[in-house]
Design an enzyme around this catalytic site. Structure first.
Site, mmCIF file in Angstrom:
data_model
loop_
_atom_site.group_PDB
_atom_site.id
_atom_site.type_symbol
_atom_site.label_atom_id
_atom_site.label_comp_id
_atom_site.label_asym_id
_atom_site.label_seq_id
_atom_site.Cartn_x
_atom_site.Cartn_y
_atom_site.Cartn_z
ATOM 1 N N LYS A 4 0.794 -1.225 0.000
ATOM 2 C CA LYS A 4 0.000 0.000 0.000
ATOM 3 C C LYS A 4 0.832 1.283 0.000
ATOM 4 O O LYS A 4 0.371 2.318 -0.489
ATOM 5 C CB LYS A 4 -0.963 0.001 1.188
ATOM 6 C CG LYS A 4 -2.027 -1.087 1.083
ATOM 7 C CD LYS A 4 -3.042 -0.976 2.188
ATOM 8 C CE LYS A 4 -4.130 -2.037 2.010
ATOM 9 N NZ LYS A 4 -5.238 -1.876 2.947
ATOM 10 N N ASP A 39 -10.187 2.315 1.869
ATOM 11 C CA ASP A 39 -10.179 1.746 3.221
ATOM 12 C C ASP A 39 -10.677 2.771 4.231
ATOM 13 O O ASP A 39 -11.438 2.450 5.144
ATOM 14 C CB ASP A 39 -8.760 1.326 3.631
ATOM 15 C CG ASP A 39 -8.275 0.085 2.921
ATOM 16 O OD1 ASP A 39 -9.109 -0.760 2.572
ATOM 17 O OD2 ASP A 39 -7.055 -0.042 2.740
ATOM 18 N N GLY A 78 -0.509 -2.084 14.969
ATOM 19 C CA GLY A 78 -0.148 -1.981 13.559
ATOM 20 C C GLY A 78 0.325 -0.585 13.211
ATOM 21 O O GLY A 78 -0.023 0.382 13.895
ATOM 22 N N SER A 79 1.125 -0.480 12.149
ATOM 23 C CA SER A 79 1.624 0.839 11.737
ATOM 24 C C SER A 79 1.814 0.948 10.226
ATOM 25 O O SER A 79 2.447 1.885 9.760
ATOM 26 C CB SER A 79 2.963 1.136 12.433
ATOM 27 O OG SER A 79 3.946 0.162 12.102
ATOM 28 N N GLY A 80 1.265 0.001 9.459
ATOM 29 C CA GLY A 80 1.417 0.015 8.005
ATOM 30 C C GLY A 80 0.369 0.853 7.314
ATOM 31 O O GLY A 80 -0.307 1.694 7.918
ATOM 32 N N GLY A 81 0.197 0.594 6.019
ATOM 33 C CA GLY A 81 -0.722 1.390 5.220
ATOM 34 C C GLY A 81 -2.160 1.315 5.684
ATOM 35 O O GLY A 81 -2.870 2.321 5.738
ATOM 36 N N MET A 82 -2.640 0.111 6.044
ATOM 37 C CA MET A 82 -4.008 -0.022 6.522
ATOM 38 C C MET A 82 -4.169 0.651 7.877
ATOM 39 O O MET A 82 -5.214 1.251 8.164
ATOM 40 C CB MET A 82 -4.393 -1.503 6.609
ATOM 41 C CG MET A 82 -5.835 -1.734 7.000
ATOM 42 S SD MET A 82 -6.974 -1.111 5.733
ATOM 43 C CE MET A 82 -8.549 -1.579 6.440
#
Length: 285
Positions: A72, A108, A131-135
Site C-alpha cells: 500500500k 479503506d 499496527g503501523s502500516g498502510g491499513m
C-alpha cells in the site's frame, strides 16, 4: 437479472495485488458484474516484482487494481497521481487506470470511518490499535476523524509506530499496554490465514474486558480475535465488513455503477457468509 456478456476482446479486467491473495474479493466483484450484466472480470494476484506488476496494469490497459498488504505504501512512487484520500494518509489501496494514467485512491478510510461510526464504540473512551502500516494509517485517520482523542498505537517498528502516533495525536507503545482499552483494533496479520492463523491479537482477558473488537483481517472473517470477542458477548467489526464496503467503492470507481444496498448485501453473503451480510445490513449502508 441482466445477462453478462461472454468474455471477449472488449471485456475489462480488474484485479488485486496482495501478499496473501484470497478469493473473497474476486467472488464479490464477479457476483456484482454478473448481477448487473457488466462486461468485466476480476482476478486476484500476488507478485515478487511490484514495479513490473504496476507496469503491466498500465501496458495491458487493466481497468483497476485493489492493493493490499504489503504494497500500500510501496506502490505510491509507481503511480501518476494520488487522489486526496490516498494523499492525506500516504497509502493506496486502489489503482484506477484511465488510458494509461494511473491514479491512487484509498477506499479503506471511507469503509473504516463508516463502520466505526455505526459501531457502539464510544469516541470519548480510549482505544488500542496494533499496527503501523498502510491499513493502520487509514484506520487511525478514521478514528481521529470520528472523534477519538485518546488512543495508543502499538507497533514494534520504532520508526513507523511513533511517526504514525505523532501524526494523529495519539500515544505510542512497543507492546500492548496491560491496562487494555474499551476499543481494541487489530491491523496486523495476526489471525490471518497462513503462519499467524492461530495467533490472538490481544490477550483473552483484555478482550473480555473491552467494549468493542475491531479486526481488519478479512481471511478468515472470524479470526481468533473476533471469535474470542463473540464468545465474550462483545460487539465486533470484522475485516470482511471492511473489505466489502471498500470493495464497493472500488467497484464504483472501476465501472461507474453504484450497486443497491440490497445487492451489496447479497454479494457480501455470497463472498463472506451470512454473519458478515447481517452485520452490514445493521449498519444501514
Amino acid at each position: 437479472m441482466p445477462n453478462k456478456p461472454p468474455i471477449g476482446r472488449d471485456t475489462r479486467l480488474c484485479m488485486s495485488l496482495s501478499g496473501r491473495p484470497g478469493n473473497a474479493g474476486s467472488r464479490l466483484h464477479n457476483y456484482l458484474y454478473e448481477a448487473l450484466g457488466l462486461d468485466f472480470i476480476y482476478k486476484s494476484f500476488s507478485t515478487r516484482d511490484l514495479p513490473a506488476a504496476v507496469a503491466g496494469i498500465r501496458a495491458l490497459d487493466i481497468r483497476g487494481s485493489a492493493i493490499s498488504m504489503p504494497f500500500k505504501e510501496a506502490v505510491i512512487p509507481l503511480l501518476d497521481t494520488l487522489e486526496p484520500s490516498a494523499l492525506a494518509i500516504d497509502s493506496v489501496n486502489t489503482i484506477v487506470n484511465d488510458d494509461g494514467h494511473l491514479t491512487g485512491y484509498n477506499t479503506d478510510y471511507t469503509a473504516c470511518r463508516q463502520l466505526i461510526e455505526t459501531s457502539p464504540a464510544d469516541p470519548a473512551k480510549p482505544f488500542i490499535l496494533r499496527g503501523s502500516g498502510g491499513m493502520a494509517k487509514a484506520v487511525v485517520a478514521a478514528l481521529r476523524d470520528a472523534g477519538f482523542t485518546q488512543g495508543t498505537i502499538v507497533a514494534r517498528n520504532a520508526e513507523a509506530g511513533p511517526a504514525l502516533a505523532e501524526r494523529y495525536g495519539f500515544a505510542w507503545a512497543s507492546d500492548v499496554p496491560a491496562a487494555g482499552a474499551p476499543l481494541l483494533v487489530n491491523v496486523t496479520p495476526l489471525g490471518m490465514e497462513g503462519p499467524d492463523a492461530q495467533a490472538l491479537a490481544f490477550p483473552a482477558e483484555m478482550i473480555a474486558a473491552a467494549d468493542v473488537a475491531f479486526d481488519v483481517v478479512a481471511q478468515p472473517a472470524q479470526t481468533p480475535f473476533i471469535l474470542a470477542a463473540l464468545a465474550a458477548g462483545k460487539p465486533v467489526v470484522s475485516g470482511a465488513e471492511v473489505i466489502v464496503l471498500q470493495a464497493v467503492e472500488q467497484f464504483v470507481l472501476y465501472t461507474g455503477v453504484r450497486p443497491s444496498a440490497d445487492l451489496v448485501i447479497e454479494a457480501a453473503r455470497f463472498a463472506h457468509g451470512d454473519a458478515t451480510a447481517a452485520r452490514l445490513a445493521a449498519t444501514g449502508l
